[in-house]
Design a protein around this motif. Structure first.
Motif, PDB file in Angstrom:
ATOM      1  N   UNK A  49       0.862  -1.067   0.099  1.00  0.00           N
ATOM      2  CA  UNK A  49      -0.022   0.125   0.114  1.00  0.00           C
ATOM      3  C   UNK A  49       0.795   1.330   0.062  1.00  0.00           C
ATOM      4  N   UNK A  50       0.608   2.306  -0.781  1.00  0.00           N
ATOM      5  CA  UNK A  50       1.375   3.429  -0.976  1.00  0.00           C
ATOM      6  C   UNK A  50       1.315   4.063   0.195  1.00  0.00           C
ATOM      7  N   UNK A  51       2.226   4.581   0.745  1.00  0.00           N
ATOM      8  CA  UNK A  51       2.137   5.412   2.075  1.00  0.00           C
ATOM      9  C   UNK A  51       1.576   6.757   1.731  1.00  0.00           C
ATOM     10  N   UNK A  52       0.548   7.364   2.494  1.00  0.00           N
ATOM     11  CA  UNK A  52      -0.023   8.554   2.431  1.00  0.00           C
ATOM     12  C   UNK A  52      -0.611   8.699   1.148  1.00  0.00           C
ATOM     13  N   UNK A  53      -1.345   7.619   0.702  1.00  0.00           N
ATOM     14  CA  UNK A  53      -2.013   7.657  -0.578  1.00  0.00           C
ATOM     15  C   UNK A  53      -3.534   7.876  -0.348  1.00  0.00           C
ATOM     16  N   UNK A  54      -4.005   7.942   1.050  1.00  0.00           N
ATOM     17  CA  UNK A  54      -5.391   8.077   1.379  1.00  0.00           C
ATOM     18  C   UNK A  54      -6.115   6.779   1.091  1.00  0.00           C
ATOM     19  N   UNK A  55      -5.558   5.810   1.588  1.00  0.00           N
ATOM     20  CA  UNK A  55      -6.185   4.299   1.228  1.00  0.00           C
ATOM     21  C   UNK A  55      -6.980   4.067   2.309  1.00  0.00           C
ATOM     22  N   UNK A  56      -6.639   3.981   3.452  1.00  0.00           N
ATOM     23  CA  UNK A  56      -7.287   3.615   4.589  1.00  0.00           C
ATOM     24  C   UNK A  56      -7.532   4.670   5.758  1.00  0.00           C
ATOM     25  N   UNK A  57      -8.377   5.745   5.040  1.00  0.00           N
ATOM     26  CA  UNK A  57      -8.809   6.859   5.991  1.00  0.00           C
ATOM     27  C   UNK A  57      -9.891   6.708   6.906  1.00  0.00           C
ATOM     28  N   UNK A  58     -10.025   7.404   7.686  1.00  0.00           N
ATOM     29  CA  UNK A  58     -10.925   7.641   8.727  1.00  0.00           C
ATOM     30  C   UNK A  58     -12.368   7.468   8.164  1.00  0.00           C
ATOM     31  N   UNK A  59     -12.598   8.124   6.898  1.00  0.00           N
ATOM     32  CA  UNK A  59     -13.900   8.189   6.367  1.00  0.00           C
ATOM     33  C   UNK A  59     -14.345   6.760   5.780  1.00  0.00           C
ATOM     34  N   UNK A  60     -13.313   6.000   5.167  1.00  0.00           N
ATOM     35  CA  UNK A  60     -13.100   4.708   4.796  1.00  0.00           C
ATOM     36  C   UNK A  60     -13.396   3.768   6.041  1.00  0.00           C
ATOM     37  N   UNK A  61     -13.007   3.842   7.084  1.00  0.00           N
ATOM     38  CA  UNK A  61     -13.264   2.974   8.315  1.00  0.00           C
ATOM     39  C   UNK A  61     -14.730   3.140   8.740  1.00  0.00           C
ATOM     40  N   UNK A  62     -15.146   4.651   8.558  1.00  0.00           N
ATOM     41  CA  UNK A  62     -16.501   4.699   8.961  1.00  0.00           C
ATOM     42  C   UNK A  62     -17.600   3.903   7.889  1.00  0.00           C
ATOM     43  N   UNK A  63     -17.412   4.356   6.641  1.00  0.00           N
ATOM     44  CA  UNK A  63     -17.916   3.385   5.729  1.00  0.00           C
ATOM     45  C   UNK A  63     -17.796   1.917   5.771  1.00  0.00           C
ATOM     46  N   UNK A  64     -16.856   1.330   6.273  1.00  0.00           N
ATOM     47  CA  UNK A  64     -16.588   0.100   6.575  1.00  0.00           C
ATOM     48  C   UNK A  64     -17.390  -0.381   7.778  1.00  0.00           C
ATOM     49  N   UNK A  65     -17.770   0.058   8.811  1.00  0.00           N
ATOM     50  CA  UNK A  65     -18.535  -0.226   9.661  1.00  0.00           C
ATOM     51  C   UNK A  65     -20.025   0.035   9.316  1.00  0.00           C
TER      52      UNK A  65
END
Length: 446
Positions: free
Chosen positions: A354-370
């Motif tokens: 995973x590219x560092x700082x690429x915005x992959x696992x963001x807080x918004x993504x974690x919210x969408x995940x749950x």
């Protein structure tokens, strides 16, 4: 837990219908991609999904490098149905007979020009004072046809959104965030049932070319395999074919109707749901509930038949969406399942590909995940979140977010790793591989 009829309808949906349903329940938006040669068919299929399954008004936006903000606003705004003014009733004097007109008092006829003149003057003063638009017939004011303002369509299909200029993509992001769009003359607000779908060309193994913030704002992504077919397009083609046979044979001739029925009976319709029979045995005596479908008749296990219709088109109403949204908020997430979910997120964040700082696992993504885990539980008729739903949600939330790192920027290279060896490890790696590694390495709760 949802009722059985609603769950039965959900189980009869296709993959595209289900993706749209999950977004409407969460009031979020999605990315749907397919092979480059099937993009037109996918767009038409999504248009039929919006109109047939959800009874929503779709709008298609064809994005190019030359698309402007005015083009975007003009494409997503839909003109409402034209206003049909009521037919004015004739004056009472026109409905009187000649004898009745002769018996009319002269005082009434002499005063009528004055009343008409005063009415005209007051009507003209009202229009000049308040700026109303319309035509005047006597003392009646009739509004002009077409004065209703256009509104934003319920479902927006942005084809090739990744090719649009950056300012157009930013405007789309503002529309998704605020549910409003600013035109040159007004501010338009999105309707209550609103879905924005980015229809893209993709091979299914690489990320999108969208602006990073817009890409992260999308709820889920789904890759539609052309081999799965386009159910609604196929049904529409069958209906047109059967209608042409019916018209060609004289509108009800025996041969044409028989041919149409034979053609329709040889097709398996995936978007049609077999509704449960009211005679189904649910725990007592009586007939067995197992029934076999033969044409348009039901056959019981004992061989007897009934002419009850077995198939009805799947239609998801606004009340069904509201019911699923309420059930999703009530889903229980055990602490072990929540820990499993967070461990998956942590593993993907620290994955070497995973590219560092690429915005992959963001807080918004974690919210969408749950949020997706809860929606999937409600769609499956469960009051709790299962570990298998966590794995399913991860495969839909993160594929369009994860970016594969360049071999020269991989973390171990700065500590002396051989660049050729790193290139061999990362060769052919994609977002799906990162997700599968996380699900394989993180132990799911029992």
């Amino acid at each position: 837990m949802a009722d059985e009829q609603l769950l039965h309808k959900i189980h009869g949906l296709g993959d595209l219908d289900l993706a749209a349903l999950l977004c409407l329940v969460s009031r979020e938006h999605c990315i749907i991609s397919t092979e480059p040669g099937e993009l037109d068919a996918l767009t038409d299929e999504l248009r039929l999904v919006a109109s047939r399954t959800f009874n929503l008004q779709p709008a298609v936006v064809d994005c190019t490098p030359h698309t402007t903000l005015d083009d975007l606003a003009a494409s997503i705004l839909q003109q409402p149905l034209p206003f049909s003014p009521p037919t004015p009733k004739p004056p009472p004097s026109q409905s009187l007979s000649p004898a009745a007109l002769a018996a009319t008092p002269r005082s009434s006829s002499s005063a009528s020009p004055l009343r008409h003149r005063r009415g005209t003057e007051s009507s003209s003063y009202f229009h000049a004072r308040h700026g109303s638009h319309g035509t005047t017939t006597g003392n009646a004011f009739t509004p002009t046809i077409g004065t209703t303002q256009p509104r934003i369509a319920n479902v927006i299909l942005a084809r090739n959104l990744d090719r649009a200029p950056a300012d157009v993509q930013v405007q789309c992001l503002e529309l998704l965030r605020t549910r409003r769009i600013l035109t040159r003359t007004s501010v338009q607000t999105a309707p209550r049932q609103f879905l924005f779908v980015a229809v893209l060309e993709s091979s299914g193994s690489s990320g999108t070319g969208l602006v990073s913030h817009l890409n992260d704002f999308f709820y889920v992504s789904h890759w539609h395999d052309p081999e799965d077919g386009f159910v609604h397009l196929e049904e529409e083609g069958e209906e047109e074919y059967e209608g042409s046979i019916y018209r060609r044979d004289g509108g009800g001739g025996g041969g044409g109707e028989t041919a149409s029925l034979d053609s329709a009976s040889s097709v398996v319709r995936r978007s049609l749901v077999e509704m449960p029979s009211p005679r189904t045995d649910r725990g007592g005596g009586g007939r067995s509930g197992t029934r076999n479908m033969q044409g348009d008749r039901l056959t019981d296990d004992d061989g007897s038949s009934s002419s009850v219709s077995t198939t009805t088109p799947v239609s998801i109403s606004e009340s069904d969406i509201a019911t699923l949204a309420q059930l999703a908020r009530r889903v229980r997430v055990d602490v072990e399942v929540l820990r499993y979910q967070m461990n998956v997120v942590s593993f993907m964040r620290t994955h070497r590909a995973v590219a560092p700082g690429g915005g992959a696992v963001t807080p918004l993504a974690t919210k969408h995940f749950g949020q997706l885990v809860r929606c999937l539980a409600a769609a499956h008729g469960l009051a709790y979140a299962a570990p298998s739903l966590v794995a399913l949600a991860a495969r839909k939330v993160y594929p369009h977010r994860i970016r594969i790192v360049a071999p020269a920027r991989e973390r171990s290279v700065q500590w002396g790793s051989d660049l050729a060896a790193v290139e061999a490890v990362l060769e052919g790696a994609g977002p799906e591989d990162v997700i599968e590694d996380a699900l394989a390495e993180v132990m799911a709760p029992l």
